[in-house]
Design an enzyme around this catalytic site. Sequence first.
Site, PDB file in Angstrom:
ATOM      1  N   CYS A  25       0.844  -1.205   0.000  1.00 50.85           N
ATOM      2  CA  CYS A  25       0.000   0.000   0.000  1.00 50.85           C
ATOM      3  C   CYS A  25       0.874   1.248   0.000  1.00 50.85           C
ATOM      4  CB  CYS A  25      -0.901  -0.010   1.230  1.00 50.85           C
ATOM      5  SG  CYS A  25      -1.815   1.523   1.504  1.00 50.85           S
ATOM      6  N   GLY A  26       0.701   2.103  -0.994  1.00 47.81           N
ATOM      7  CA  GLY A  26       1.480   3.329  -1.097  1.00 47.81           C
ATOM      8  C   GLY A  26       1.284   4.252   0.090  1.00 47.81           C
TER       9      GLY A  26
END
Length: 111
Positions: free
Chosen positions: A11-12
């Site tokens: 997840c960025g």
Amino acid sequence: MKATIWHNPRCGTSRRTLALLEDAGADVTVIDYLKTPPAAETLAALYARAGLTPRQGLRMKQDGAGALADADDATILAAMAADPILIERPLVETEKGVRLCRPMETVREIL
């Protein structure tokens, strides 16, 4: 300062939040919650400390979340513990509190 992040490395937002913590000099404990899911009781305590309901911590974009639309808190927490991809991320805890860091800048409130 010590911090714990319930992190998804794919997840960025989670990666950027972790970077903010590290840049702030925090001593960070990273928990890959998909590999080490928190118990329902742990999630309940984190959400209570953050001032959130379990429903607010539910990742609504995730398949299966819609089936919990009418569920009570205990059912949502049990579903999250059983299938941790349903947990919205990242959750960060410091001695100043807990935040669901969406947006990631929210983490600054507890640094």
